[in-house]
Write an enzyme that holds these catalytic residues in place. Structure first.
Site, short mmCIF file in Angstrom:
data_model
loop_
_atom_site.label_atom_id
_atom_site.label_comp_id
_atom_site.label_asym_id
_atom_site.label_seq_id
_atom_site.Cartn_x
_atom_site.Cartn_y
_atom_site.Cartn_z
N ASP A 1 -9.70 -5.97 8.39
CA ASP A 1 -8.77 -5.91 9.53
C ASP A 1 -8.67 -4.53 10.15
O ASP A 1 -8.96 -3.51 9.51
CB ASP A 1 -7.37 -6.30 9.06
CG ASP A 1 -7.23 -7.78 8.79
OD1 ASP A 1 -8.26 -8.46 8.62
OD2 ASP A 1 -6.08 -8.26 8.74
N HIS B 1 -8.90 -3.79 4.72
CA HIS B 1 -8.81 -3.13 6.03
C HIS B 1 -9.92 -2.09 6.18
O HIS B 1 -9.89 -1.07 5.50
CB HIS B 1 -7.45 -2.44 6.18
CG HIS B 1 -6.30 -3.39 6.15
ND1 HIS B 1 -5.82 -3.93 4.97
CD2 HIS B 1 -5.54 -3.92 7.15
CE1 HIS B 1 -4.82 -4.75 5.25
NE2 HIS B 1 -4.62 -4.77 6.55
#
Ligand code: NI
Length: 302
Positions: A78, A230
């Site tokens: 992400d 992430h």
């Protein structure tokens, strides 16, 4: 005379899974790159049919995982891209792993080469809003729409791929939003089932250990897990080679999220890859072919 090709087309027309033969082979890491097989030919023959995006949508508007199909997981990254996402892509390529990237629209055009490479190497690009607002649940609908539109348009402009998935920043959204985003945008809302909280930068070994074994705030890897990480954070990217190797050593295979969700629907398995679309009309370009269509129906666990 019924040729192999026309037989495969017939299966498709009947809505039967064409994995009748392909399912026989199971590889730990899928041979996507070399998948020049009958399944691909069948797809290539069928590209003239109309875009049928709605029929591809999984039946639920929101997913946390998809158990029931053996040792498969979806890695999701992400808030990127960032320059070091290139290193992550190298690591994924070395291991023949496909992942899903929930990108932030406003950085998509900052790193177009990264975005193009994500698409070109068969990973899935997904919508994570334009500006990553802190609390989407409290935002008016028109603002949320703008967040979704701008991110979608940036992805289409740079990669020519229309995203099919959405993840609300921080997982914050309402049930209502989940429903209208699914209904109107045809996005499936993707949460996660494994969260190592890598954004707190716990250190590489801890990060790997949390994903593999769980910790007090999340379960560890399991069949059908959607794993949250992430690529915004460089330490996460640095921890990935060891993490991916640990998952492989445990016998896990990797799918994009759309591929994972298609495991419940054989009719969707050949159509789960984003088609190239015209940036103006958001319809498939007439001359365009799907980016790559590979078989994912090798997922059969005894
Ligand atoms: Ni995020």
């Amino acid at each position: 005379m019924l040729t192999t090709r026309s037989f495969s087309s017939l299966l498709l027309a009947l809505g039967l899974p064409s994995c009748l033969t392909a399912c026989a082979s199971i590889d730990r890491v899928f041979p996507w790159e070399s998948a020049k097989n009958e399944t691909d030919k069948t797809w290539a023959q069928s590209t003239e049919r109309p875009f049928e995006q709605p029929t591809l949508k999984p039946p639920k508007n929101r997913y946390f995982s998809l158990p029931g199909h053996g040792k498969v997981v979806a890695m999701t990254f992400d808030d990127g891209p960032r320059p070091w996402t290139m290193d992550l892509l190298d690591g994924l390529k070395e291991r023949n792993i496909k992942a899903t990237f929930f990108v932030v629209g406003r950085v998509v055009k900052t790193y177009p080469e990264v975005i193009k490479r994500i698409a070109a190497e068969g990973h899935e690009l997904a919508n994570h809003t334009w500006s990553h607002p802190k609390n989407m649940a409290h935002m008016p609908q028109r603002v949320v729409r703008r967040e979704l539109d701008l991110c979608r348009d940036a992805i289409i402009e740079v990669a020519g791929v229309k995203p099919r998935l959405f993840r609300p920043p921080g997982g914050s959204f309402t049930k209502d939003q989940s429903v209208w985003i699914y209904d109107e945008y045809d996005y499936v809302n993707i949460m996660w089932s494994v969260d190592p909280e890598d954004w707190k930068r716990p250190g590489a070994e801890v990060l790997t250990n949390r994903i593999m074994n769980g910790w007090e705030r999340s379960r560890g890897v399991h069949d059908g897990a959607i794993i949250l990480a992430h690529d915004l954070h460089e330490p996460t990217v640095r921890a990935m080679p060891a993490t991916l190797d640990a998952l492989i050593a445990e016998g896990y295979s990797f799918l994009t999220v759309s591929q994972l969700l298609a495991l419940d629907r054989p009719e969707a398995q050949l159509m789960m890859f984003p088609a190239r679309v015209d940036a103006d009309t958001l319809q498939p370009s007439p001359e365009a072919q799907p980016v790559t269509v590979k078989k994912a129906n090798v997922i059969v666990e005894p």
